[in-house]
Motif scaffolding. Structure first.
Motif, PDB file in Angstrom:
ATOM      1  N   GLU A  72      54.517  33.235  40.381  1.00  0.00           N
ATOM      2  CA  GLU A  72      55.420  34.157  41.050  1.00  0.00           C
ATOM      3  C   GLU A  72      54.921  34.628  42.404  1.00  0.00           C
ATOM      4  OE1 GLU A  72      55.743  37.410  38.347  1.00  0.00           O
ATOM      5  OE2 GLU A  72      56.666  36.227  36.739  1.00  0.00           O
ATOM      6  N   ARG A  73      53.609  34.685  42.560  1.00  0.00           N
ATOM      7  CA  ARG A  73      53.043  35.288  43.770  1.00  0.00           C
ATOM      8  C   ARG A  73      51.614  34.818  43.965  1.00  0.00           C
ATOM      9  NH1 ARG A  73      54.078  38.863  40.074  1.00  0.00           N
ATOM     10  NH2 ARG A  73      55.738  39.830  41.277  1.00  0.00           N
ATOM     11  N   ASP A  74      51.081  35.059  45.155  1.00  0.00           N
ATOM     12  CA  ASP A  74      49.665  34.810  45.410  1.00  0.00           C
ATOM     13  C   ASP A  74      48.865  35.996  44.875  1.00  0.00           C
ATOM     14  OD1 ASP A  74      50.009  32.349  46.756  1.00  0.00           O
ATOM     15  OD2 ASP A  74      50.562  33.409  48.581  1.00  0.00           O
ATOM     16  N   THR A  75      48.072  35.766  43.876  1.00  0.00           N
ATOM     17  CA  THR A  75      47.234  36.823  43.304  1.00  0.00           C
ATOM     18  C   THR A  75      45.992  37.019  44.158  1.00  0.00           C
ATOM     19  OG1 THR A  75      48.002  36.372  41.052  1.00  0.00           O
ATOM     20  CG2 THR A  75      45.891  37.496  41.276  1.00  0.00           C
ATOM     21  N   GLU A  76      45.661  38.266  44.433  1.00  0.00           N
ATOM     22  CA  GLU A  76      44.417  38.568  45.134  1.00  0.00           C
ATOM     23  C   GLU A  76      43.281  38.616  44.113  1.00  0.00           C
ATOM     24  OE1 GLU A  76      42.570  41.859  48.280  1.00  0.00           O
ATOM     25  OE2 GLU A  76      44.297  42.391  47.028  1.00  0.00           O
ATOM     26  N   TRP A  77      42.225  37.855  44.376  1.00  0.00           N
ATOM     27  CA  TRP A  77      41.054  37.813  43.505  1.00  0.00           C
ATOM     28  C   TRP A  77      40.028  38.821  44.016  1.00  0.00           C
ATOM     29  CZ3 TRP A  77      39.700  33.576  39.861  1.00  0.00           C
ATOM     30  CH2 TRP A  77      40.802  32.753  39.582  1.00  0.00           C
ATOM     31  N   LEU A  78      39.678  39.799  43.194  1.00  0.00           N
ATOM     32  CA  LEU A  78      38.714  40.825  43.579  1.00  0.00           C
ATOM     33  C   LEU A  78      37.417  40.619  42.816  1.00  0.00           C
ATOM     34  CD1 LEU A  78      41.000  44.003  43.514  1.00  0.00           C
ATOM     35  CD2 LEU A  78      40.560  42.442  45.426  1.00  0.00           C
ATOM     36  N   MET A  79      36.299  40.593  43.560  1.00  0.00           N
ATOM     37  CA  MET A  79      34.989  40.421  42.946  1.00  0.00           C
ATOM     38  C   MET A  79      34.080  41.562  43.387  1.00  0.00           C
ATOM     39  SD  MET A  79      34.504  36.322  43.185  1.00  0.00           S
ATOM     40  CE  MET A  79      33.477  36.350  41.715  1.00  0.00           C
ATOM     41  N   LEU A  80      33.029  41.781  42.604  1.00  0.00           N
ATOM     42  CA  LEU A  80      32.123  42.898  42.859  1.00  0.00           C
ATOM     43  C   LEU A  80      30.810  42.415  43.457  1.00  0.00           C
ATOM     44  CD1 LEU A  80      32.612  44.886  39.526  1.00  0.00           C
ATOM     45  CD2 LEU A  80      33.755  45.260  41.720  1.00  0.00           C
ATOM     46  N   THR A  81      30.273  43.217  44.374  1.00  0.00           N
ATOM     47  CA  THR A  81      28.919  42.978  44.853  1.00  0.00           C
ATOM     48  C   THR A  81      27.947  43.360  43.739  1.00  0.00           C
ATOM     49  OG1 THR A  81      28.764  45.207  45.789  1.00  0.00           O
ATOM     50  CG2 THR A  81      29.602  43.449  47.228  1.00  0.00           C
ATOM     51  N   SER A  82      26.674  43.129  43.944  1.00  0.00           N
ATOM     52  CA  SER A  82      25.697  43.351  42.881  1.00  0.00           C
ATOM     53  C   SER A  82      25.598  44.805  42.443  1.00  0.00           C
ATOM     54  CB  SER A  82      24.318  42.856  43.332  1.00  0.00           C
ATOM     55  OG  SER A  82      23.906  43.567  44.491  1.00  0.00           O
ATOM     56  N   GLY A  83      25.901  45.741  43.333  1.00  0.00           N
ATOM     57  CA  GLY A  83      25.885  47.148  42.957  1.00  0.00           C
ATOM     58  C   GLY A  83      24.503  47.684  42.660  1.00  0.00           C
ATOM     59  N   THR A  84      23.481  47.161  43.351  1.00  0.00           N
ATOM     60  CA  THR A  84      22.112  47.599  43.080  1.00  0.00           C
ATOM     61  C   THR A  84      21.843  49.017  43.587  1.00  0.00           C
ATOM     62  OG1 THR A  84      21.419  46.496  45.125  1.00  0.00           O
ATOM     63  CG2 THR A  84      21.176  45.269  43.068  1.00  0.00           C
TER      64      THR A  84
END
Length: 207
Positions: A132-144
């Motif tokens: 239906e749409r282009d999904t935005e893929w969200l990822m996380l940095t390491s968060g140290t």
């Protein structure tokens, strides 16, 4: 000008799926089944246009859910299993999360998310879905050093080099990695297998 055609991860699977699988130490799932079955108990339509946080223990179910919801949800936030739960509130607010896919629904009862959906195996029969749409893929940095930062990607950007290389020639390769597929390095290997015409063997937590 006609609208640009939407391509999601399932649309890159291609016609030659026979013999290709995604597996871990205990389970094997045929890529052929992914197009006609679901790990979400047939409730994919409830995720249409939502901003979804994907938080499941194992990589196999996580990978199957990625394939299933890409092209349906507005965005998906990939959470690795070692994420500090104290950070969830901030991440939910930052990403505008209104739905969660999890294998531990009891942990989300008090998080204020509108929709909590359980994912798991075995796969069950489902109607085929259309992108239906282009999904935005969200990822996380390491968060140290505190709450991880969210980095947005498009599927086109993540798969650009893989698509440019073309499908695998000869016997489809079998890929594996000890990087978690919810981190950038591991996701690149997973996409290389799925989009590039191979199979994928996933590690389990602690291996």
């Amino acid at each position: 000008m006609s609208p640009r055609e939407v391509f999601a991860l399932r649309d890159y699977l291609g016609p030659e799926l026979k013999g290709r699988t995604v597996s871990d130490a205990g389970r094997i799932v045929s890529l052929t089944d992914i197009l006609s079955k679901t790990c979400l108990d047939g409730r994919i339509s409830e995720l249409s246009g939502r901003s979804v946080l994907l938080s499941v223990t194992g990589q196999l179910v996580a990978g199957l859910a990625m394939i299933e919801i890409d092209g349906i949800t507005r965005r998906m936030l990939l959470c690795p299993p070692d994420l500090n739960p104290d950070y969830l509130g901030a991440l939910i607010a930052d990403a505008g999360i209104d739905a969660v896919i999890t294998d531990r629904p009891e942990q989300w009862a008090d998080k204020g998310v509108a929709l909590v959906m359980t994912a798991g195996l075995p796969l069950t029969a489902a109607q085929p879905t259309q992108s239906e749409r282009d999904t935005e893929w969200l990822m996380l940095t390491s968060g140290t050093s505190g709450v991880p930062k969210i980095v947005g990607h498009t599927l086109e950007g993540l798969c650009g080099a893989i698509v440019a290389d073309g499908p695998a020639r000869g016997t489809p390769p079998v890929w594996a990695t000890f990087y978690d597929i919810r981190r950038y390095g591991g996701l690149q290997i997973f996409l290389r297998a799925i989009v590039g015409g191979g199979s994928m063997v996933l590690s389990q937590h602690g291996e």
